[in-house]
Design an enzyme around this catalytic site. Structure first.
Site, PDB file in Angstrom:
ATOM      1  N   ARG A 109      58.493  84.963   8.288  1.00 23.93           N
ATOM      2  CA  ARG A 109      59.665  85.830   8.328  1.00 23.93           C
ATOM      3  C   ARG A 109      60.092  86.182   9.752  1.00 23.93           C
ATOM      4  O   ARG A 109      61.279  86.319  10.030  1.00 23.93           O
ATOM      5  CB  ARG A 109      59.386  87.110   7.544  1.00 23.93           C
ATOM      6  CG  ARG A 109      60.553  88.067   7.644  1.00 23.93           C
ATOM      7  CD  ARG A 109      60.501  89.118   6.592  1.00 23.93           C
ATOM      8  NE  ARG A 109      59.369  90.005   6.755  1.00 23.93           N
ATOM      9  CZ  ARG A 109      59.186  91.083   6.009  1.00 23.93           C
ATOM     10  NH1 ARG A 109      60.010  91.335   5.031  1.00 23.93           N
ATOM     11  NH2 ARG A 109      58.162  91.862   6.212  1.00 23.93           N
ATOM     12  N   CYS A 133      39.756 115.020  28.179  1.00 22.82           N
ATOM     13  CA  CYS A 133      40.055 114.141  29.306  1.00 22.82           C
ATOM     14  C   CYS A 133      39.384 114.679  30.568  1.00 22.82           C
ATOM     15  O   CYS A 133      38.973 115.836  30.599  1.00 22.82           O
ATOM     16  CB  CYS A 133      41.564 113.983  29.491  1.00 22.82           C
ATOM     17  SG  CYS A 133      42.348 115.321  30.404  1.00 22.82           S
ATOM     18  N   LYS A 135      55.653 101.390  -5.105  1.00 25.29           N
ATOM     19  CA  LYS A 135      54.337 101.196  -4.491  1.00 25.29           C
ATOM     20  C   LYS A 135      53.251 101.944  -5.253  1.00 25.29           C
ATOM     21  O   LYS A 135      53.474 103.018  -5.783  1.00 25.29           O
ATOM     22  CB  LYS A 135      54.371 101.720  -3.046  1.00 25.29           C
ATOM     23  CG  LYS A 135      55.238 100.917  -2.102  1.00 25.29           C
ATOM     24  CD  LYS A 135      54.545  99.618  -1.738  1.00 25.29           C
ATOM     25  CE  LYS A 135      55.050  99.017  -0.449  1.00 25.29           C
ATOM     26  NZ  LYS A 135      54.608  99.615   0.757  1.00 25.29           N
ATOM     27  N   GLU A 139      55.543  84.329  -1.420  1.00 24.91           N
ATOM     28  CA  GLU A 139      54.444  84.966  -0.696  1.00 24.91           C
ATOM     29  C   GLU A 139      53.253  84.025  -0.573  1.00 24.91           C
ATOM     30  O   GLU A 139      52.811  83.436  -1.557  1.00 24.91           O
ATOM     31  CB  GLU A 139      54.046  86.213  -1.493  1.00 24.91           C
ATOM     32  CG  GLU A 139      53.392  87.286  -0.688  1.00 24.91           C
ATOM     33  CD  GLU A 139      54.401  88.183   0.046  1.00 24.91           C
ATOM     34  OE1 GLU A 139      55.621  87.907  -0.003  1.00 24.91           O
ATOM     35  OE2 GLU A 139      53.927  89.149   0.676  1.00 24.91           O
ATOM     36  N   ALA A 182      51.857 103.554   4.218  1.00 26.93           N
ATOM     37  CA  ALA A 182      52.530 104.821   3.933  1.00 26.93           C
ATOM     38  C   ALA A 182      52.883 105.533   5.239  1.00 26.93           C
ATOM     39  O   ALA A 182      53.989 106.049   5.394  1.00 26.93           O
ATOM     40  CB  ALA A 182      51.634 105.706   3.069  1.00 26.93           C
ATOM     41  N   LYS A 232      54.100  92.989  -6.816  1.00 27.48           N
ATOM     42  CA  LYS A 232      54.402  92.892  -5.386  1.00 27.48           C
ATOM     43  C   LYS A 232      53.155  92.326  -4.716  1.00 27.48           C
ATOM     44  O   LYS A 232      52.170  93.036  -4.490  1.00 27.48           O
ATOM     45  CB  LYS A 232      54.772  94.253  -4.803  1.00 27.48           C
ATOM     46  CG  LYS A 232      55.221  94.151  -3.354  1.00 27.48           C
ATOM     47  CD  LYS A 232      55.829  95.434  -2.866  1.00 27.48           C
ATOM     48  CE  LYS A 232      56.389  95.294  -1.457  1.00 27.48           C
ATOM     49  NZ  LYS A 232      55.444  94.785  -0.466  1.00 27.48           N
ATOM     50  N   LYS A 241      63.802  94.221  -9.998  1.00 27.31           N
ATOM     51  CA  LYS A 241      65.045  93.562  -9.578  1.00 27.31           C
ATOM     52  C   LYS A 241      66.045  93.589 -10.726  1.00 27.31           C
ATOM     53  O   LYS A 241      65.662  93.331 -11.875  1.00 27.31           O
ATOM     54  CB  LYS A 241      64.777  92.085  -9.214  1.00 27.31           C
ATOM     55  CG  LYS A 241      63.846  91.901  -8.030  1.00 27.31           C
ATOM     56  CD  LYS A 241      63.561  90.424  -7.760  1.00 27.31           C
ATOM     57  CE  LYS A 241      62.492  90.313  -6.677  1.00 27.31           C
ATOM     58  NZ  LYS A 241      61.928  88.952  -6.579  1.00 27.31           N
ATOM     59  N   TYR A 267      53.387 104.136   8.099  1.00 26.65           N
ATOM     60  CA  TYR A 267      54.449 103.338   8.699  1.00 26.65           C
ATOM     61  C   TYR A 267      55.796 103.713   8.065  1.00 26.65           C
ATOM     62  O   TYR A 267      56.785 103.930   8.750  1.00 26.65           O
ATOM     63  CB  TYR A 267      54.143 101.860   8.496  1.00 26.65           C
ATOM     64  CG  TYR A 267      55.176 100.938   9.091  1.00 26.65           C
ATOM     65  CD1 TYR A 267      55.045 100.497  10.403  1.00 26.65           C
ATOM     66  CD2 TYR A 267      56.265 100.509   8.357  1.00 26.65           C
ATOM     67  CE1 TYR A 267      55.984  99.652  10.960  1.00 26.65           C
ATOM     68  CE2 TYR A 267      57.210  99.666   8.902  1.00 26.65           C
ATOM     69  CZ  TYR A 267      57.066  99.235  10.202  1.00 26.65           C
ATOM     70  OH  TYR A 267      58.004  98.401  10.746  1.00 26.65           O
TER      71      TYR A 267
HETATM   72  S1  IVH Z   1      61.785  89.941  -3.281  1.00 27.43           S
HETATM   73  C1  IVH Z   1      65.385  91.072  -0.118  1.00 27.43           C
HETATM   74  N1  IVH Z   1      59.676  89.828  -4.772  1.00 27.43           N
HETATM   75  O1  IVH Z   1      57.592  92.386  -0.287  1.00 27.43           O
HETATM   76  C2  IVH Z   1      63.902  91.012  -0.234  1.00 27.43           C
HETATM   77  N2  IVH Z   1      59.370  90.385  -2.500  1.00 27.43           N
HETATM   78  O2  IVH Z   1      59.520  94.383   1.672  1.00 27.43           O
HETATM   79  C3  IVH Z   1      63.504  90.137  -1.387  1.00 27.43           C
HETATM   80  N3  IVH Z   1      57.027  90.725  -1.872  1.00 27.43           N
HETATM   81  O3  IVH Z   1      59.288  90.773   2.274  1.00 27.43           O
HETATM   82  C4  IVH Z   1      62.049  90.146  -1.577  1.00 27.43           C
HETATM   83  N4  IVH Z   1      56.160  90.329  -3.831  1.00 27.43           N
HETATM   84  O4  IVH Z   1      57.095  89.758   1.454  1.00 27.43           O
HETATM   85  C5  IVH Z   1      60.137  90.067  -3.538  1.00 27.43           C
HETATM   86  N5  IVH Z   1      57.907  89.645  -6.247  1.00 27.43           N
HETATM   87  C6  IVH Z   1      58.365  89.882  -5.014  1.00 27.43           C
HETATM   88  C7  IVH Z   1      57.502  90.213  -3.946  1.00 27.43           C
HETATM   89  C8  IVH Z   1      58.047  90.454  -2.699  1.00 27.43           C
HETATM   90  C9  IVH Z   1      55.902  90.631  -2.578  1.00 27.43           C
HETATM   91  C10 IVH Z   1      57.073  91.094  -0.440  1.00 27.43           C
HETATM   92  C11 IVH Z   1      57.923  90.209   0.413  1.00 27.43           C
HETATM   93  C12 IVH Z   1      58.979  91.097   0.979  1.00 27.43           C
HETATM   94  C13 IVH Z   1      58.348  92.442   0.856  1.00 27.43           C
HETATM   95  C14 IVH Z   1      59.380  93.520   0.664  1.00 27.43           C
END
Ligand code: IVH
Length: 712
Positions: A162, A434, A339, A199, A58, A141, A315, A60
Site C-alpha cells: 500500500r 534526567c 474493531k 490481505e 487504539a 477484518k 460494506k 494510534y
Molecule cells: S476493504 C477502502 N475488506 O483493513 C478500503 N479491508 O483500514 C477498502 N482489511 O487497508 C478495504 N480485511 O488492509 C477491506 N475484508 C476486508 C479487510 C480489509 C482487512 C484491511 C485492509 C485495509 C484496512 C482498513
C-alpha cells in the site's frame, strides 16, 4: 551514539490535548497539529516500514481522530502533508515506487454498537432510504498487510504494497511466490485490466513455526503475525519470501477497465472463480440488527480461526450504492471497520519508572511480571500520568489488569478486584530522573488551567529533550535553515557537531568541523556550501523569529510577535526576561500588560529564564546572531488595534500573507471568533465562524472589502 541520547519513549501529550478542539487557540492548534503530524509519521514508519509499532491501534486512532478534530475547527491550518491526507507510510527506499491505478484508502473505525448504528443511519440518510433495511456484507477484518495486484489480460503484471496509499512498493516477484496468488486468472469474465486487492497474512501455526525456527537460529523473532507477514513480504530476495508460508485473501479491487459485478457479494464470488481465496466467514446481512449479530458471531468465532482478525468490515452490498456514497477524506462512506476490544490479562506490578518524553512530559511506565496478552509477552505498560495512578490507586506490588489493543504499548487499567494490594499508595517523584533533576511541576495550559502532565523544565539542557528543541529551532516558522533538515540535524546531533543552537552558527565558521563533514558519505562540496549559505542567511534574524525559536512553552508565533513588538529589541527583551525570572514586579507587570500574554506565558518565561542552562544557551546564541529590531505596530491605520479573523478561502493572498499584512498594519489576527473579535474577513467556504460572527453581531467583510479597507 552518545551516552545521553534519550531512550525511545511514548508520545508526550501537549498540555492543550486536555481541551476540546474548539477550545484551542490558533497557536495551540498549530503546535498540536505539528506534534501530531510528527508523532503519526513516526508511528507510521514504525508500523509500516519497521514492522515494530510502539503504540496500540487504539492509541494510534486516538491521535488520528484528534488530528482530524483540530483540522475540522482550524481548516486553514491543515498541512499539505497532513496525516489526514495520508494512509499508511511513505514507502521504504529499497523497492521501486508503484503508483496505484486507484489510491488504496483506509477504513473508518467503529468501536461500539452506537458507532455501528451511526454508520447504518448515515448510509440510509445519505441514500434517502428512510426505514428501508440496507443489505451489507460482514467480512472478517484480516490483520495482515494490504496488497494490490494488477492483472492485465488475466496475467499478473505487478504487485505492490500500500505504501502511502497513492504510491506503494513494487514487490511483484515476492507476490509471485505466494500460492494463493494466481499468476493467471482462471475462469472468465475478468476485466482486461484489474487491480485485485486483499490481505497478505500468516496463519497462526505458520507464524509460530517461523518464530520457533528464528529463535532456534538465534535470529530476531517477530512480535506478531502481521509484522512477520510484512517482514516476509518486503524482502529484497524473493527466495526468502518464497520460504515463508504467506497466504492471501482477496476482498476488493482498485482500478478496473470494466465493471464486473453488481454487488460486493457477487464480486467476491467472481474473485473466487478467478482463483483467489476469499474469507469463508463472510456473511450477507440486513440492517443494523444484522450488523450487530455478525459482530457477535465473529467475536465468538475469533478464537477458533486459524488467522488473526482484529474486527469485522461492514460494506454496503450494492455497488451502485457504494458509488453514490463515495468517499469522505480518505475512507469510503460505504464501509466501516467494527474493531474488537482490546484483550486483557492480570499480572503483578513490580515497579514504576518515569520516562521523559520529547517535550519533557513525564510518563510513568509500569514494569510488570511478564504476561502473555493479545499474542505477545508484555513487561512494560504505560500508566499515563500521576493523576491516573492516584485516581486508580495503583500501587507497586498490586496485581493489575493489563489491556493490549492490537499492538504493543499496553495499558494498566487498575488493580484487579479481589487480589492482594501493594503495601502503600504510590508517591509520585518530585524531581525529574534526567541528569538535571529539575523539580517536576504540573503543566498549565496557555489559559492557565492545570493539566495532568508533569514536565521536566530542562529544555535545551535536558538530554531527553535537546534534540526536539533543536528541531523546533530550525523549523520552518522559526529559524528555517535551508540545507539543515531534521534528518541532518539528528545526524549532526548524534555526531556531537551540534548540541545547542549556537553550535549551528559556530559550525558554519568552523573549518575543521566542515572538513569533517566532507568525509561523510553524501556530503559533497555543494551541500556544504549550501549548508553554510543557509546558516549564514539566518545569522540575521527578526526578533520575533528569534523569540519563537527559543521554544519557550506557550510562546507560539503570535505570542513571539507580541513580545517582539512589546520590547522592540533583543537587548530589551532579554533584560526584561531576566527580571521576570527574578519576579521583579514591574517587569512582570509590563509583560502581563502585553496583549494576549497571561499567567501561563509569564510562568513559562520566568521558568525558562530562571534556569541557568537556558540563560547560558541563549547568551551563546545571541553572540552568534544579528537580531533585527521589531517595528512598533502601526497605530494610524484603519485596522490598527483591531482583532481580525480570516475564514474561508482567500483568493488574492495566502493566509500567511493576509496575517502578515494585517499585523503590519497594527491589527491582531486570531483563529477563532469571540466577543473580542472586531472584524471577520470571510471567503468562500466560510462555515461556523461566519455563523458565530453573525450571532455576536460582528462586522463581516469580503476579501475585496478588506483589501479596500487596508488600501491594498
Ligand atoms: S476493504 C477502502 N475488506 O483493513 C478500503 N479491508 O483500514 C477498502 N482489511 O487497508 C478495504 N480485511 O488492509 C477491506 N475484508 C476486508 C479487510 C480489509 C482487512 C484491511 C485492509 C485495509 C484496512 C482498513
Amino acid at each position: 551514539m552518545p551516552a545521553d541520547t534519550p531512550p525511545p519513549s511514548s508520545p508526550a501529550l501537549p498540555p492543550s490535548r486536555g481541551k476540546g478542539a474548539s477550545d484551542l487557540t490558533e497557536a495551540e492548534a498549530l503546535d498540536e497539529l505539528t506534534v501530531l503530524a510528527d508523532e503519526l509519521a513516526a508511528h507510521d514508519i514504525r508500523y509500516y516500514q519497521d514492522e515494530a509499532p510502539t503504540v496500540s491501534d487504539a492509541e494510534y486512532d486516538v491521535l488520528k481522530r484528534r488530528n482530524e478534530a483540530i483540522e475540522a475547527v482550524f481548516p486553514h491550518l491543515v498541512r499539505d502533508n497532513s496525516p489526514s491526507m495520508r494512509v499508511g507510510a511513505a514507502r521504504a527506499e529499497k523497492f521501486s515506487p508503484v503508483e496505484h491505478g486507484v489510491p488504496m484508502l483506509s477504513l473508518d473505525n467503529a468501536f461500539s454498537d452506537e458507532e455501528a448504528a451511526e454508520f447504518d443511519a448515515r448510509v440510509r440518510r445519505f441514500l434517502k432510504l428512510g426505514e428501508e433495511e440496507v443489505a451489507y456484507t460482514a467480512e472478517p477484518k484480516i490483520d495482515g498487510l494490504s496488497a494490490s495486484l494488477r492483472y492485465e489480460d488475466g496475467r499478473l503484471v505487478q504487485g505492490a504494497t500500500r505504501g502511502d496509499g497513492r504510491v506503494g512498493e513494487d514487490v511483484t516477484e515476492n507476490f509471485r511466490t505466494i500460492n494463493d496468488i494466481p499468476s493467471r486468472l482462471k475462469g472468465f469474465g475478468w476485466p482486461e485490466v484489474i487491480e485485485i486487492r486483499g490481505e497478505v497474512y500468516l496463519g497462526h501455526a505458520d507464524f509460530a513455526a517461523l518464530n520457533a525456527a528464528a529463535e532456534a537460529a538465534g535470529q530476531k523473532t517477530y512480535v506478531n503475525a502481521r509484522n512477520a507477514a510484512s517482514g516476509s513480504l518486503r524482502q529484497l530476495d524473493a527466495r526468502i519470501t518464497a520460504a515463508r508460508p504467506l497466504r492471501f485473501f482477496a476482498y476488493t479491487w482498485g482500478l478496473i477497465s470494466a465493471p464486473f459485478a453488481q454487488t460486493q457479494g457477487e464480486a467476491l464470488a467472481m474473485l473466487a472463480e478467478w482463483g483467489f481465496k476469499t474469507t469463508p466467514q463472510t456473511q450477507a446481512v440486513k440492517g443494523l440488527s444484522g450488523l450487530l449479530r455478525a459482530y457477535a458471531d465473529f467475536s465468538k468465532q475469533r478464537p477458533k480461526l486459524t488467522f488473526d482478525i482484529d474486527g469485522v468490515v461492514y460494506k454496503v452490498d450494492r455497488l451502485d450504492w457504494q458509488q453514490r456514497l463515495g468517499f469522505v477524506s480518505r475512507s469510503p462512506r460505504w464501509a466501516i471497520a467494527r474493531k474488537f476490544p482490546a484483550e486483557q490479562a492480570t499480572t503483578v506490578l513490580r515497579a514504576i519508572d518515569l520516562q521523559v518524553g520529547r517535550t519533557g512530559a513525564i510518563t510513568p511506565v509500569a514494569r510488570l511480571e511478564p504476561v502473555f496478552v493479545g499474542g505477545v509477552t508484555v513487561e512494560n505498560a504505560t500508566l499515563h500520568n500521576a493523576d491516573e495512578i492516584a485516581r486508580k490507586d495503583i500501587r507497586v506490588g498490586d496485581t493489575v489488569i493489563l489491556q493490549r489493543a492490537g499492538d504493543v504499548i499496553p495499558q494498566v487499567l487498575g488493580p484487579a478486584p479481589d487480589t492482594p494490594r501493594g503495601p502503600e499508595p504510590y508517591a509520585f517523584p518530585t524531581h525529574c530522573p534526567c541528569p538535571l533533576h529539575t523539580p517536576l511541576a504540573r503543566e498549565t495550559t496557555a489559559s492557565g488551567a492545570e493539566t495532568v502532565v508533569r514536565r521536566c523544565t530542562g529544555e535545551f539542557a535536558c538530554p531527553f529533550q535537546r534534540i526536539e528543541h533543536l528541531k523546533h529551532f530550525v523549523s520552518r516558522r522559526a529559524f528555517d535553515i535551508e540545507g539543515l533538515g531534521e534528518k541532518q540535524l539528528v545526524a549532526f546531533y548524534e555526531e556531537e557537531l551540534v548540541r545547542e543552537p549556537a553550535d549551528i552558527f559556530r559550525l558554519a565558521r568552523d573549518e575543521a568541523k566542515l572538513a569533517s563533514l566532507r568525509e561523510r558519505e553524501g556530503y559533497g562540496e555543494v551541500s556544504i556550501r549550501n549548508l553554510v549559505a543557509g546558516i549564514e542567511a539566518r545569522r540575521t534574524i527578526a526578533l520575533d523569529r528569534f523569540i519563537y525559536g527559543l521554544g519557550i512553552r506557550h510562546v507560539g508565533e503570535t505570542t513571539a510577535m507580541t513580545l517582539a513588538r512589546g520590547y522592540l529589541t533583543a537587548e530589551a527583551f532579554l533584560a526584561a526576561m531576566d527580571k521576570v525570572a527574578d519576579r521583579d514586579p514591574e517587569a512582570v507587570e509590563e509583560l502581563d500588560a502585553l496583549d494576549q500574554v497571561g499567567a501561563a506565558v509569564i510562568e513559562a518565561a520566568a521558568a525558562y529564564f530562571a534556569a541557568d542552562h537556558n540563560r547560558r544557551i541563549v547568551a551563546a546564541l545571541v553572540g552568534e546572531l544579528d537580531i533585527q529590531d521589531a517595528l512598533a505596530p502601526k497605530t494610524d491605520t484603519a485596522v490598527a488595534g483591531k482583532t481580525v479573523v480570516f475564514t474561508g478561502s482567500l483568493e488574492h493572498m495566502t493566509r500567511d500573507e493576509a496575517k502578515a499584512q494585517a499585523e503590519r498594519l497594527g491589527a491582531k489576527v486570531s483563529g477563532s471568533v469571540s466577543k473580542k473579535t472586531d472584524l471577520v474577513v470571510a471567503g468562500p467556504g466560510a462555515g461556523s465562524k461566519l455563523k458565530t460572527a453573525a450571532e455576536l453581531g460582528i462586522q463581516v467583510l469580503t476579501e475585496d472589502e478588506w483589501l479596500a479597507l487596508v488600501g491594498a
